[in-house]
Design a protein around this motif. Structure first.
Motif, PDB file in Angstrom:
ATOM      1  N   ALA A  44       0.833  -1.206   0.000  1.00 45.08           N
ATOM      2  CA  ALA A  44       0.000   0.000   0.000  1.00 45.08           C
ATOM      3  C   ALA A  44       0.864   1.251   0.000  1.00 45.08           C
ATOM      4  O   ALA A  44       0.591   2.212  -0.723  1.00 45.08           O
ATOM      5  CB  ALA A  44      -0.928  -0.003   1.214  1.00 45.08           C
ATOM      6  N   ALA A  45       1.933   1.230   0.803  1.00 44.86           N
ATOM      7  CA  ALA A  45       2.814   2.404   0.887  1.00 44.86           C
ATOM      8  C   ALA A  45       3.489   2.658  -0.456  1.00 44.86           C
ATOM      9  O   ALA A  45       3.585   3.795  -0.911  1.00 44.86           O
ATOM     10  CB  ALA A  45       3.862   2.203   1.980  1.00 44.86           C
ATOM     11  N   VAL A  46       3.931   1.578  -1.104  1.00 48.98           N
ATOM     12  CA  VAL A  46       4.606   1.722  -2.398  1.00 48.98           C
ATOM     13  C   VAL A  46       3.606   2.146  -3.470  1.00 48.98           C
ATOM     14  O   VAL A  46       3.878   3.011  -4.300  1.00 48.98           O
ATOM     15  CB  VAL A  46       5.306   0.409  -2.788  1.00 48.98           C
ATOM     16  CG1 VAL A  46       5.854   0.499  -4.204  1.00 48.98           C
ATOM     17  CG2 VAL A  46       6.430   0.106  -1.816  1.00 48.98           C
ATOM     18  N   LEU A  47       2.413   1.529  -3.418  1.00 49.71           N
ATOM     19  CA  LEU A  47       1.367   1.874  -4.382  1.00 49.71           C
ATOM     20  C   LEU A  47       1.055   3.364  -4.316  1.00 49.71           C
ATOM     21  O   LEU A  47       0.953   4.048  -5.335  1.00 49.71           O
ATOM     22  CB  LEU A  47       0.118   1.041  -4.069  1.00 49.71           C
ATOM     23  CG  LEU A  47      -1.074   1.163  -5.005  1.00 49.71           C
ATOM     24  CD1 LEU A  47      -0.707   0.676  -6.390  1.00 49.71           C
ATOM     25  CD2 LEU A  47      -2.254   0.357  -4.475  1.00 49.71           C
ATOM     26  N   GLY A  48       0.927   3.887  -3.113  1.00 50.69           N
ATOM     27  CA  GLY A  48       0.601   5.307  -2.956  1.00 50.69           C
ATOM     28  C   GLY A  48       1.802   6.208  -3.179  1.00 50.69           C
ATOM     29  O   GLY A  48       1.655   7.398  -3.398  1.00 50.69           O
ATOM     30  N   GLY A  49       2.988   5.650  -3.100  1.00 50.88           N
ATOM     31  CA  GLY A  49       4.205   6.465  -3.198  1.00 50.88           C
ATOM     32  C   GLY A  49       4.881   6.465  -1.836  1.00 50.88           C
ATOM     33  O   GLY A  49       4.368   7.079  -0.902  1.00 50.88           O
ATOM     34  N   LEU A  50       5.991   5.783  -1.740  1.00 50.52           N
ATOM     35  CA  LEU A  50       6.665   5.615  -0.456  1.00 50.52           C
ATOM     36  C   LEU A  50       6.963   6.970   0.173  1.00 50.52           C
ATOM     37  O   LEU A  50       7.490   7.854  -0.478  1.00 50.52           O
ATOM     38  CB  LEU A  50       7.962   4.827  -0.675  1.00 50.52           C
ATOM     39  CG  LEU A  50       8.504   4.023   0.498  1.00 50.52           C
ATOM     40  CD1 LEU A  50       7.431   3.137   1.094  1.00 50.52           C
ATOM     41  CD2 LEU A  50       9.695   3.204   0.062  1.00 50.52           C
ATOM     42  N   GLY A  51       6.577   7.134   1.415  1.00 50.15           N
ATOM     43  CA  GLY A  51       6.854   8.382   2.109  1.00 50.15           C
ATOM     44  C   GLY A  51       5.689   9.365   2.105  1.00 50.15           C
ATOM     45  O   GLY A  51       5.669  10.312   2.864  1.00 50.15           O
ATOM     46  N   SER A  52       4.704   9.130   1.228  1.00 50.11           N
ATOM     47  CA  SER A  52       3.582  10.063   1.130  1.00 50.11           C
ATOM     48  C   SER A  52       2.419   9.605   2.009  1.00 50.11           C
ATOM     49  O   SER A  52       1.952   8.470   1.888  1.00 50.11           O
ATOM     50  CB  SER A  52       3.134  10.170  -0.327  1.00 50.11           C
ATOM     51  OG  SER A  52       1.779  10.575  -0.399  1.00 50.11           O
ATOM     52  N   PHE A  53       1.947  10.471   2.891  1.00 56.88           N
ATOM     53  CA  PHE A  53       0.837  10.087   3.767  1.00 56.88           C
ATOM     54  C   PHE A  53      -0.495   9.991   3.031  1.00 56.88           C
ATOM     55  O   PHE A  53      -1.210   9.012   3.202  1.00 56.88           O
ATOM     56  CB  PHE A  53       0.766  11.014   4.981  1.00 56.88           C
ATOM     57  CG  PHE A  53       1.902  10.774   5.925  1.00 56.88           C
ATOM     58  CD1 PHE A  53       1.967   9.599   6.665  1.00 56.88           C
ATOM     59  CD2 PHE A  53       2.932  11.671   6.034  1.00 56.88           C
ATOM     60  CE1 PHE A  53       3.028   9.344   7.519  1.00 56.88           C
ATOM     61  CE2 PHE A  53       4.009  11.430   6.883  1.00 56.88           C
ATOM     62  CZ  PHE A  53       4.052  10.262   7.627  1.00 56.88           C
ATOM     63  N   PRO A  54      -0.830  10.984   2.183  1.00 54.17           N
ATOM     64  CA  PRO A  54      -2.044  10.787   1.382  1.00 54.17           C
ATOM     65  C   PRO A  54      -1.921   9.516   0.539  1.00 54.17           C
ATOM     66  O   PRO A  54      -2.888   8.772   0.368  1.00 54.17           O
ATOM     67  CB  PRO A  54      -2.108  12.024   0.486  1.00 54.17           C
ATOM     68  CG  PRO A  54      -1.219  13.021   1.109  1.00 54.17           C
ATOM     69  CD  PRO A  54      -0.202  12.287   1.911  1.00 54.17           C
ATOM     70  N   GLY A  55      -0.714   9.264   0.044  1.00 52.20           N
ATOM     71  CA  GLY A  55      -0.464   8.064  -0.753  1.00 52.20           C
ATOM     72  C   GLY A  55      -0.748   6.808   0.044  1.00 52.20           C
ATOM     73  O   GLY A  55      -1.322   5.847  -0.476  1.00 52.20           O
ATOM     74  N   ALA A  56      -0.360   6.788   1.309  1.00 53.85           N
ATOM     75  CA  ALA A  56      -0.589   5.608   2.145  1.00 53.85           C
ATOM     76  C   ALA A  56      -2.080   5.325   2.263  1.00 53.85           C
ATOM     77  O   ALA A  56      -2.522   4.168   2.211  1.00 53.85           O
ATOM     78  CB  ALA A  56       0.024   5.816   3.528  1.00 53.85           C
ATOM     79  N   ILE A  57      -2.868   6.378   2.396  1.00 54.55           N
ATOM     80  CA  ILE A  57      -4.310   6.191   2.547  1.00 54.55           C
ATOM     81  C   ILE A  57      -4.915   5.690   1.236  1.00 54.55           C
ATOM     82  O   ILE A  57      -5.641   4.692   1.207  1.00 54.55           O
ATOM     83  CB  ILE A  57      -4.971   7.509   2.995  1.00 54.55           C
ATOM     84  CG1 ILE A  57      -4.386   7.919   4.347  1.00 54.55           C
ATOM     85  CG2 ILE A  57      -6.475   7.356   3.088  1.00 54.55           C
ATOM     86  CD1 ILE A  57      -4.597   9.376   4.676  1.00 54.55           C
ATOM     87  N   VAL A  58      -4.583   6.383   0.149  1.00 51.92           N
ATOM     88  CA  VAL A  58      -5.108   5.964  -1.152  1.00 51.92           C
ATOM     89  C   VAL A  58      -4.645   4.544  -1.473  1.00 51.92           C
ATOM     90  O   VAL A  58      -5.431   3.681  -1.883  1.00 51.92           O
ATOM     91  CB  VAL A  58      -4.653   6.947  -2.262  1.00 51.92           C
ATOM     92  CG1 VAL A  58      -5.007   6.406  -3.635  1.00 51.92           C
ATOM     93  CG2 VAL A  58      -5.286   8.306  -2.051  1.00 51.92           C
ATOM     94  N   GLY A  59      -3.353   4.287  -1.268  1.00 52.65           N
ATOM     95  CA  GLY A  59      -2.804   2.964  -1.561  1.00 52.65           C
ATOM     96  C   GLY A  59      -3.465   1.891  -0.711  1.00 52.65           C
ATOM     97  O   GLY A  59      -3.842   0.827  -1.211  1.00 52.65           O
ATOM     98  N   GLY A  60      -3.621   2.153   0.561  1.00 53.56           N
ATOM     99  CA  GLY A  60      -4.236   1.181   1.465  1.00 53.56           C
ATOM    100  C   GLY A  60      -5.664   0.876   1.060  1.00 53.56           C
ATOM    101  O   GLY A  60      -6.067  -0.293   0.933  1.00 53.56           O
ATOM    102  N   LEU A  61      -6.445   1.935   0.812  1.00 49.60           N
ATOM    103  CA  LEU A  61      -7.849   1.724   0.454  1.00 49.60           C
ATOM    104  C   LEU A  61      -7.955   0.988  -0.878  1.00 49.60           C
ATOM    105  O   LEU A  61      -8.796   0.094  -1.053  1.00 49.60           O
ATOM    106  CB  LEU A  61      -8.592   3.070   0.389  1.00 49.60           C
ATOM    107  CG  LEU A  61      -8.711   3.802   1.736  1.00 49.60           C
ATOM    108  CD1 LEU A  61      -9.501   5.095   1.587  1.00 49.60           C
ATOM    109  CD2 LEU A  61      -9.354   2.918   2.804  1.00 49.60           C
ATOM    110  N   MET A  62      -7.073   1.324  -1.828  1.00 54.08           N
ATOM    111  CA  MET A  62      -7.116   0.622  -3.122  1.00 54.08           C
ATOM    112  C   MET A  62      -6.797  -0.861  -2.950  1.00 54.08           C
ATOM    113  O   MET A  62      -7.475  -1.719  -3.508  1.00 54.08           O
ATOM    114  CB  MET A  62      -6.117   1.252  -4.098  1.00 54.08           C
ATOM    115  CG  MET A  62      -6.712   2.429  -4.850  1.00 54.08           C
ATOM    116  SD  MET A  62      -5.536   3.068  -6.049  1.00 54.08           S
ATOM    117  CE  MET A  62      -5.442   1.710  -7.207  1.00 54.08           C
ATOM    118  N   MET A  63      -5.757  -1.146  -2.175  1.00 51.26           N
ATOM    119  CA  MET A  63      -5.398  -2.547  -1.944  1.00 51.26           C
ATOM    120  C   MET A  63      -6.585  -3.294  -1.318  1.00 51.26           C
ATOM    121  O   MET A  63      -6.917  -4.414  -1.731  1.00 51.26           O
ATOM    122  CB  MET A  63      -4.199  -2.656  -0.991  1.00 51.26           C
ATOM    123  CG  MET A  63      -2.912  -2.071  -1.492  1.00 51.26           C
ATOM    124  SD  MET A  63      -1.920  -3.176  -2.504  1.00 51.26           S
ATOM    125  CE  MET A  63      -1.309  -4.338  -1.335  1.00 51.26           C
ATOM    126  N   GLY A  64      -7.208  -2.667  -0.324  1.00 46.52           N
ATOM    127  CA  GLY A  64      -8.333  -3.306   0.355  1.00 46.52           C
ATOM    128  C   GLY A  64      -9.502  -3.546  -0.589  1.00 46.52           C
ATOM    129  O   GLY A  64     -10.107  -4.619  -0.607  1.00 46.52           O
TER     130      GLY A  64
END
Ligand SMILES: Nc1ncnc2c1ncn2[C@@H]1O[C@H](COP(=O)(O)OP(=O)(O)OP(=O)(O)O)[C@@H](O)[C@H]1O
Ligand SMILES: [Mg+2]
Lengths: 300, 237
Positions: free
Chosen positions: A234-254
């Motif tokens: 999820a972190a990589v999907l959203g862009g490692l280091g980016s907090f909005p990315g973590a949320i978007v990446g996590g929700l997409m993975m889920g």
């Protein structure tokens, strides 16, 4: 199958996906906090989640602490373990490079997992759901109240971190360390203390993820690795280091996982999200919200 | 105020500076000149604690600080404006300024802090006007001013400046040197590293010449300005 029940089912999968995704997002946020300050991928992040679940189970189910008391105590205990890990596995390394530090986190994760197996055995444990288990019926979907707790805690964590990083001097100092560690030292910031704080924050968030997910998905000593993989994805999907990315990446993975398992073959549920991750990385190596300038695998 | 004796410092195995001795008197301006790669930045990093591997002695206000970590050295009153404007580029100008005063950020210092920020903006009006701009989008000269302003927020007794004029237009260089002199008049001691040797020697009282990691020459700046070796090597004949 009629239209109404199909819509209900779709809603069911979406809510489930957002819930699982919220857990992944919390794990991804944990990855990002440590990564931003240290450039380390903390592969023990999943163990914090596992510990959060199991410590909570012991405190609440065994020692009969009420949920509202067991929750903060669990977070404190797991945070302590995160700090201990920083002192025992990260600091003693005499010539730290990103690679040796990552290997140290793998070692730490194995030790934590082994210790958890000794303490809790190999059984899966259930935890009382915070607001019972009577499903709420919305538009043909039956939704567990616990799902709202999970999503709610993600919102609380995000709001808390936003305030911390935007409004407090310690939060800004932490961002400063991730941006330029030398310059941070030159204004008087103790970088070692910030690294410690990053481990504490990540462990605390991991614990919250573990506590809130256990009533839905149970918990056993062996869950850390898969959670770490999904959260890292999820972190990589959203862009490692980016907090909005973590949320978007996590929700997409889920969502991908839940919809894939629901409408395709459920046996491959772990594969869908990771396949989606690969596809995104082929198209956009820096991740969805990642900044190309900021991907810093430079020291590998 | 700063007394360095037989300082040797290394990055990997090979020392980048060897056996350096230097004195900066309280209230003075001392300049260090030298070619690219001579070890000027290394010397400043050794003083401010960014380099750990070193031997010799560095005494500041009577105490040996050679073993201290960078964040403790700032607290003692040495601020280092590092080479290449190490500002926090993704943050706002005002955040950079606030972080400069990181060590003073306690509630009871609030009032004092506001007053200090006001003074720094008064010295650098352009930063005051652009306080909400992202620091990385400032012009080169503005970024250098921000780097100096941020260092001043820690209220240094000794300011280490590493090539403050690098890459700046002559007019801006003039401004920066004027600011350095003003800071000195207000009581800040200054150790200045410069490629622009002529300007550096003009504002300094005393100067050192560094070559391949060693001090080869020192003396009153006015004397060095007329020294034939200095003229040939650093002042363009
Ligand atoms: N991080 C580093 N790791 C290894 N060697 C370094 C490092 N930084 C500088 N050096 C080496 O140390 C020597 C001195 O470098 P230093 O940056 O102090 O020179 P300088 O006098 O500041 O030069 P300039 O005028 O170009 O800034 C050089 O040979 C340089 O290659
Ligand atoms: Mg230099």
């Amino acid at each position: 199958m009629n239209m109404a029940s199909l819509a209900g089912q779709l809603l069911q999968y979406i809510v489930t996906g957002v819930t699982i995704g919220s857990i992944y997002a919390m794990v991804a946020i944990g990855f990002n906090i440590i990564y931003n300050v240290t450039e380390i991928i903390n592969l023990a992040q999943g163990e914090f989640v596992m510990l959060g679940g199991l410590v909570m189970v012991s405190l609440h189910m065994l020692w009969k602490l009420p949920l509202i008391a067991a929750f903060p105590v669990t977070v404190v205990i797991v945070t302590g373990i995160g700090l201990l890990m920083n002192y025992a596995a990260i600091r003693p390394i005499r010539r730290p490079t990103v690679l040796t530090l990552i290997i140290a986190t793998i070692a730490a994760s194995m030790i934590i997992k082994g210790a958890a197996m000794l303490i809790w055995g190999t059984d899966s444990f259930d935890l009382t759901a915070f607001s019972g288990r009577t499903p709420i019926l919305i538009a043909g979907a039956a939704i567990q109240p616990q799902y709202f707790w999970v999503i709610g805690f993600l919102v609380v964590i995000v709001a808390g971190l936003t305030f911390f990083f935007d409004k407090t001097i310690i939060g800004k100092a932490m961002s400063a360390c991730s941006e330029n560690a030398a310059a941070a030292q030159l204004v008087g910031i103790d970088v070692r203390w910030m690294v410690l704080l990053s481990f504490a924050l990540s462990a605390a968030i991991g614990a919250i993820a573990g506590i809130t997910m256990t009533p839905i998905a149970l918990m056993d000593y062996d869950r850390g690795a898969m959670l770490a993989i999904k959260g890292f994805g999820a972190a990589v999907l959203g862009g490692l280091g980016s907090f909005p990315g973590a949320i978007v990446g996590g929700l997409m993975m889920g969502l991908i996982e839940s919809l894939g398992a629901g409408f395709l073959w459920s046996g491959y549920k772990d594969a869908y999200a990771l396949a989606a991750l690969l596809i995104v990385l082929f198209i956009r190596p820096s991740g969805i919200m990642g900044n190309r300038d900021v991907i810093r695998f430079k020291r590998f | 105020m700063l007394e360095i004796r037989n300082l040797t410092a290394a990055y990997a195995a090979i020392p980048a500076i060897r056996d350096i001795s230097l004195t900066v008197p309280e209230g003075g301006i001392v300049s260090i000149i030298g070619a690219n790669g001579a070890g000027k930045s290394t010397l400043l990093k050794a003083i401010s604690g960014l380099i750990q591997k070193k031997s010799g002695s560095i005494r500041f206000a009577g105490q040996d600080i050679i073993c201290e970590r960078a964040n403790r050295i700032v607290a003692r009153g040495i601020s280092h404006v590092a080479e290449g404007r190490q500002i926090f580029a993704h943050m706002k100008v005002e955040d950079n300024i606030h972080l400069g005063a990181y060590l003073y950020h306690r509630r009871r210092h609030r009032q004092e802090l506001q007053e200090h920020i006001r003074q720094v903006y008064e010295m650098f009006p352009v930063l005051g006007r652009r306080s909400r701009q992202i620091a990385g989008t400032l012009s080169g000269g503005e970024q250098q001013m921000l780097a100096i302003a941020r260092a001043l927020m820690a209220r240094p007794k000794l300011l280490l400046l590493d090539e403050p004029s690098m890459g700046l237009a002559p007019l801006v260089v003039h401004d920066i040197f004027a600011i350095i002199q003003r800071l000195n008049q207000m009581g800040t001691t200054i150790l200045l590293v410069e490629q622009n040797a002529r300007a550096a020697l003009r504002i300094a009282a005393y100067a050192y010449v560094l070559e391949t990691g060693q001090m080869v020459l020192e003396g009153p700046a006015a004397t060095l300005l007329t020294d034939s070796r200095v003229k040939a090597a650093y002042l363009g004949g």
